[in-house]
Scaffold this motif. Sequence first.
Motif, PDB file in Angstrom:
ATOM      1  N   ASP A 112       6.545   1.261  -1.605  1.00  0.00           N
ATOM      2  CA  ASP A 112       5.648   0.661  -2.589  1.00  0.00           C
ATOM      3  C   ASP A 112       6.470  -0.206  -3.531  1.00  0.00           C
ATOM      4  O   ASP A 112       7.310   0.290  -4.293  1.00  0.00           O
ATOM      5  N   TRP A 140       6.077  -2.489   1.712  1.00  0.00           N
ATOM      6  CA  TRP A 140       4.723  -2.425   2.264  1.00  0.00           C
ATOM      7  C   TRP A 140       4.227  -3.776   2.741  1.00  0.00           C
ATOM      8  O   TRP A 140       3.365  -3.857   3.612  1.00  0.00           O
ATOM      9  N   ASP A 141       4.755  -4.878   2.207  1.00  0.00           N
ATOM     10  CA  ASP A 141       4.246  -6.201   2.582  1.00  0.00           C
ATOM     11  C   ASP A 141       4.948  -6.810   3.783  1.00  0.00           C
ATOM     12  O   ASP A 141       4.534  -7.841   4.296  1.00  0.00           O
ATOM     13  N   TRP A 395      -7.567  -5.566   0.343  1.00  0.00           N
ATOM     14  CA  TRP A 395      -6.790  -6.179  -0.724  1.00  0.00           C
ATOM     15  C   TRP A 395      -7.659  -6.668  -1.870  1.00  0.00           C
ATOM     16  O   TRP A 395      -7.137  -6.982  -2.950  1.00  0.00           O
ATOM     17  N   SER A 435      -6.847  -5.861   9.009  1.00  0.00           N
ATOM     18  CA  SER A 435      -6.195  -4.864   8.167  1.00  0.00           C
ATOM     19  C   SER A 435      -4.796  -5.264   7.725  1.00  0.00           C
ATOM     20  O   SER A 435      -4.311  -4.820   6.699  1.00  0.00           O
ATOM     21  N   TRP A 437      -2.438  -4.010   9.075  1.00  0.00           N
ATOM     22  CA  TRP A 437      -1.700  -2.756   9.256  1.00  0.00           C
ATOM     23  C   TRP A 437      -0.364  -3.036   9.945  1.00  0.00           C
ATOM     24  O   TRP A 437      -0.322  -3.865  10.825  1.00  0.00           O
ATOM     25  N   THR A 440      -1.409  -2.433   5.014  1.00  0.00           N
ATOM     26  CA  THR A 440      -2.393  -1.516   4.442  1.00  0.00           C
ATOM     27  C   THR A 440      -3.056  -0.773   5.591  1.00  0.00           C
ATOM     28  O   THR A 440      -2.801  -1.051   6.765  1.00  0.00           O
TER      29      THR A 440
END
Length: 552
Positions: A112, A140-141, A395, A435, A437, A440
């Motif tokens: 995070d 996370w990105d 988002w 997503s 993914w 997220t």
Amino acid sequence: MTLTIFHSGTIAADPATGQEGPTALAVADGEIVAVGEAALTLLAEADETVDLDGGYLSPSFADGHAHPLFGGLEDLGPQIRSCHSVEQIVESVRAWAQENPDAEWIIGASYDATLAPDGLFDAAWLDAAVPERPVLLRSWDYHTIWVNSAALAAAGIDAETPEPALGRIVRRADGSPLGTLMEPGAIDLVLAVTPGFSLEQRVSALQTATAKYAAAGLTWIQDAWVEPDNVEAYLTAAAQGRLNARINLAFRADPVTWRDQPEAFEAARRQVAELDSPLLTAGTVKFFLDGIIESRTACMLSPYTDAPDDSGLPNWATDELHDAMATFDRLGFQLHLHAIGDAAVRMALDGLEEVQRRNGARDRRPVIAHLQVIDPADIPRFAELGVVANFEPLWACADDVMRLLTIPRLGEKRAELQYPIASLTRAGVQVSFGSDWPVTGHHPVPGLATAVTRQTPDHAPDGGWLPNERIDVETALAAYTSGVAWQAFAEDRWGALRPGMSADLVWLAQDPRTVPAGELSAVEIRGTWLAGRPTWQHSSSPISSPRPLAAR
């Protein structure tokens, strides 16, 4: 022929026929053969029946932008996604390193970025846990990594390393690297010296990832970032029957080496076509036009509010981008463009106009993904150019990332332009949902809820964030089903429930159109079918066989 009848629930209406709320659907050999009363008349002949128990049978969900290989590989390293402090991350890395003493590198994701001031993480924090072996953690990105000193040394990154053209090395006051690297130009310096994952690890990761997707009600995924050296893993997974969903591959166009890529992309596309698997296609090329707002690498029309001299980091020179887009379009690839900032969105639209000018009109269905900030003047251009607007609806809420990093970068006024899902819908633009993914979560139901409410899971803010951009449940469902089917050039094969279509289905415990908006995220998946084959089934949702199949 195996005949399955779904009954005693609500069947999603087919917009093409206007038939509202039929109560039964019949499937034979992977194809829908009857809906409504026509399906009920076949009940006595059924080999299998599925009692929907008052639930809702919908076209299965699809994901218009994701990274299943990355998501599956996260299981192989330290589990840091759920960590709520830097200390927890460091302890997780320490424990994993102790449990895996033979691992040459410790590689994990996704931390995070809000846990450190300004999203900047220090190599020294990881050095305290693992001083001798290299550690690489993705944020996370997936646009930023955090590494320890051993990883910096392995990559040869020090105070004398020049700043890469398409990346950023965050530095201390003395010029030495802090341990945070942004965007491919910097990240690839480290990735180039990592050992990577074995073929079996990658195939297993795809199997695991697509199983998670099946449990979430999905049957089609746009893999939006595929490198040529990973194509073998997809081919092997498909050939061995280890995919639980359809995947379309998007090969990443490299801003530096793209002129060498067309031949390799065509060869990979031929390999996929020759395998002739119904679960694998390779029709797309992905362009990263910019980065993300939180690291100030998204490309903006005007400078960041908290960095007046910085407008972001464009990944492509205009002439090179236009040449590359036109080249891959000429080869018949669909273009899939990552654009976060308003300048990147305009760059994408300008590029698509140039492609049309050079190559002529055809049914391209280009995709622009993410679309975090769009200048209102550019909204009409989406419909004019036939663009599919792909949003990641999770988002579109005022979560910690939005409040602590994004809005301070954009400023309050520009922040109000974010994720204009309703505005594009009203402008007649084809919208699809995804997503991203593992950036997220992969599950579409929370995304459905966020698109409708513009609220976080704890229902903040009251009334929704930017409520003028909320959409209704029917529009959100369409974005996850028929919208992605349109993106995939598959609207005549799946994405709606009508005779002749593939039986790609998801059974929801409740009709989401009748659920209060604040309770949408709790709607359960009861079962998923891919071309009539169950890929996931809730333990309390048995399929009954009224008579032996041999009697047919």
